[in-house]
Design an enzyme around this catalytic site. Structure first.
Site, PDB file in Angstrom:
ATOM      1  N   ARG A  81      18.966  14.949 -33.776  1.00 11.85           N
ATOM      2  CA  ARG A  81      19.738  15.638 -32.732  1.00 11.85           C
ATOM      3  C   ARG A  81      18.848  15.980 -31.533  1.00 11.85           C
ATOM      4  O   ARG A  81      17.710  16.413 -31.696  1.00 11.85           O
ATOM      5  CB  ARG A  81      20.345  16.906 -33.338  1.00 11.85           C
ATOM      6  CG  ARG A  81      21.397  17.578 -32.505  1.00 11.85           C
ATOM      7  CD  ARG A  81      22.266  18.467 -33.355  1.00 11.85           C
ATOM      8  NE  ARG A  81      21.510  19.404 -34.184  1.00 11.85           N
ATOM      9  CZ  ARG A  81      22.047  20.094 -35.196  1.00 11.85           C
ATOM     10  NH1 ARG A  81      23.312  19.928 -35.511  1.00 11.85           N
ATOM     11  NH2 ARG A  81      21.299  20.933 -35.894  1.00 11.85           N
ATOM     12  N   ARG A 122      15.313  24.147 -45.015  1.00 14.30           N
ATOM     13  CA  ARG A 122      16.679  24.677 -45.019  1.00 14.30           C
ATOM     14  C   ARG A 122      17.465  24.135 -46.207  1.00 14.30           C
ATOM     15  O   ARG A 122      18.270  24.848 -46.817  1.00 14.30           O
ATOM     16  CB  ARG A 122      17.386  24.317 -43.707  1.00 14.30           C
ATOM     17  CG  ARG A 122      16.878  25.092 -42.502  1.00 14.30           C
ATOM     18  CD  ARG A 122      17.386  24.510 -41.195  1.00 14.30           C
ATOM     19  NE  ARG A 122      18.831  24.580 -41.077  1.00 14.30           N
ATOM     20  CZ  ARG A 122      19.522  23.943 -40.130  1.00 14.30           C
ATOM     21  NH1 ARG A 122      18.896  23.176 -39.248  1.00 14.30           N
ATOM     22  NH2 ARG A 122      20.839  24.064 -40.077  1.00 14.30           N
ATOM     23  N   ARG A 129      27.601  33.081 -49.192  1.00 17.44           N
ATOM     24  CA  ARG A 129      26.384  32.285 -49.060  1.00 17.44           C
ATOM     25  C   ARG A 129      25.577  32.259 -50.354  1.00 17.44           C
ATOM     26  O   ARG A 129      24.622  31.497 -50.489  1.00 17.44           O
ATOM     27  CB  ARG A 129      25.524  32.852 -47.922  1.00 17.44           C
ATOM     28  CG  ARG A 129      24.496  31.897 -47.365  1.00 17.44           C
ATOM     29  CD  ARG A 129      23.800  32.498 -46.173  1.00 17.44           C
ATOM     30  NE  ARG A 129      24.648  32.543 -45.000  1.00 17.44           N
ATOM     31  CZ  ARG A 129      24.750  31.557 -44.128  1.00 17.44           C
ATOM     32  NH1 ARG A 129      24.086  30.447 -44.302  1.00 17.44           N
ATOM     33  NH2 ARG A 129      25.542  31.675 -43.087  1.00 17.44           N
ATOM     34  N   LYS A 178      30.186  21.299 -41.425  1.00 18.63           N
ATOM     35  CA  LYS A 178      31.096  22.390 -41.797  1.00 18.63           C
ATOM     36  C   LYS A 178      31.763  23.026 -40.588  1.00 18.63           C
ATOM     37  O   LYS A 178      32.962  23.283 -40.608  1.00 18.63           O
ATOM     38  CB  LYS A 178      30.336  23.463 -42.592  1.00 18.63           C
ATOM     39  CG  LYS A 178      29.877  23.035 -43.963  1.00 18.63           C
ATOM     40  CD  LYS A 178      29.346  24.198 -44.766  1.00 18.63           C
ATOM     41  CE  LYS A 178      28.150  24.863 -44.131  1.00 18.63           C
ATOM     42  NZ  LYS A 178      26.987  23.942 -43.996  1.00 18.63           N
ATOM     43  N   ARG A 213      15.156  20.810 -30.968  1.00 21.04           N
ATOM     44  CA  ARG A 213      14.918  22.217 -31.295  1.00 21.04           C
ATOM     45  C   ARG A 213      13.936  22.321 -32.456  1.00 21.04           C
ATOM     46  O   ARG A 213      13.904  21.450 -33.338  1.00 21.04           O
ATOM     47  CB  ARG A 213      16.224  22.920 -31.687  1.00 21.04           C
ATOM     48  CG  ARG A 213      17.244  22.971 -30.572  1.00 21.04           C
ATOM     49  CD  ARG A 213      18.435  23.826 -30.947  1.00 21.04           C
ATOM     50  NE  ARG A 213      18.930  23.538 -32.289  1.00 21.04           N
ATOM     51  CZ  ARG A 213      20.025  24.085 -32.819  1.00 21.04           C
ATOM     52  NH1 ARG A 213      20.737  24.935 -32.107  1.00 21.04           N
ATOM     53  NH2 ARG A 213      20.417  23.766 -34.031  1.00 21.04           N
TER      54      ARG A 213
END
Length: 220
Positions: free
Chosen positions: A127, A172, A88, A13, A161
């Site tokens: 990542r 999430r 949201r 996004k 992370r």
């Protein structure tokens, strides 16, 4: 055009919002940028938001909505905007409708970036970030470093992370499905949702989005 961008974490996004806003000539309005700007400028809304954040609490919807309303009233947003990360949840979507109705403004489209859950997990969990510079980002599959664990740019250590771990990503996604995904049905009832695949090269996704938005605009 006045657009809301939605999609699960890892759908791209942020990247697409920046590219699409530039192509469409409208400001990219993200909740993250709104919070940072208001807090750094020490606006009343920024101070209020910071007080909640410092206490470890979520910033109430009404504060986020007030920030978004203030930003959408700026001169550069007169002919349109692209909202990223807001609304949201359904209550924020309803509040946004109230704000826009007050100004006799309507959304043109809600662009839904669709991506399979397995791909989301792969994108985020793979990542790796450089400890020396967080702008140096790699991916174990899509953009691997020449030497495993070492940044190609500066030689710093690459790490994952905590919020990029597979368990965290799945949590999430649960939050997204529970809180944010219902706004898609909310906007579908208004005939605003345009869904595109967020798979493939970045440029291809941008082109796909622009074509879909143009068709939506032409149909009105």
């Amino acid at each position: 055009m006045r657009i809301v961008l939605v999609g699960p974490p890892g759908a791209g996004k942020g990247t697409q919002a920046t590219l699409l806003a530039a192509k469409l000539g409208v400001p990219h309005i993200s909740t993250g940028d709104l919070f940072r700007a208001n807090i750094s400028q020490q606006t009343e809304l920024g101070k209020l938001a910071k007080s909640y954040m410092d206490a470890g609490n979520l910033v109430p919807d009404e504060v986020t909505i007030a920030m978004a309303k203030d930003r959408m009233e700026q001169p550069d947003a007169e002919n349109g905007f692209l909202l990223d990360g807001f609304p949201r949840n359904v209550s924020q979507a309803e509040a946004l409708d109230e704000v826009l109705n007050t100004e006799s403004i309507k959304l043109d489209a809600v662009l839904d970036l669709e991506v399979p859950e397995a791909e989301v997990v792969k994108r985020i969990a793979g990542r790796r970030i450089c400890r020396n510079d967080s702008a140096h980002v790699f991916h174990v599959e899509y953009k691997p470093a020449a030497k495993e664990g070492v940044c190609d740019v500066c030689g710093g250590e690459l790490y994952q992370r905590d919020d990029d771990s597979e368990d965290t990503v799945r949590k999430r996604l649960e939050v997204y499905h529970t809180q944010t995904e219902p706004i898609i049905d909310y906007y579908k009832a208004q005939g605003l949702v345009v869904t595109i695949s967020s798979l493939g090269p970045v440029e291809e996704i941008t082109k796909r989005a622009l074509e879909a938005l143009k068709r939506e605009d032409d149909d009105k």
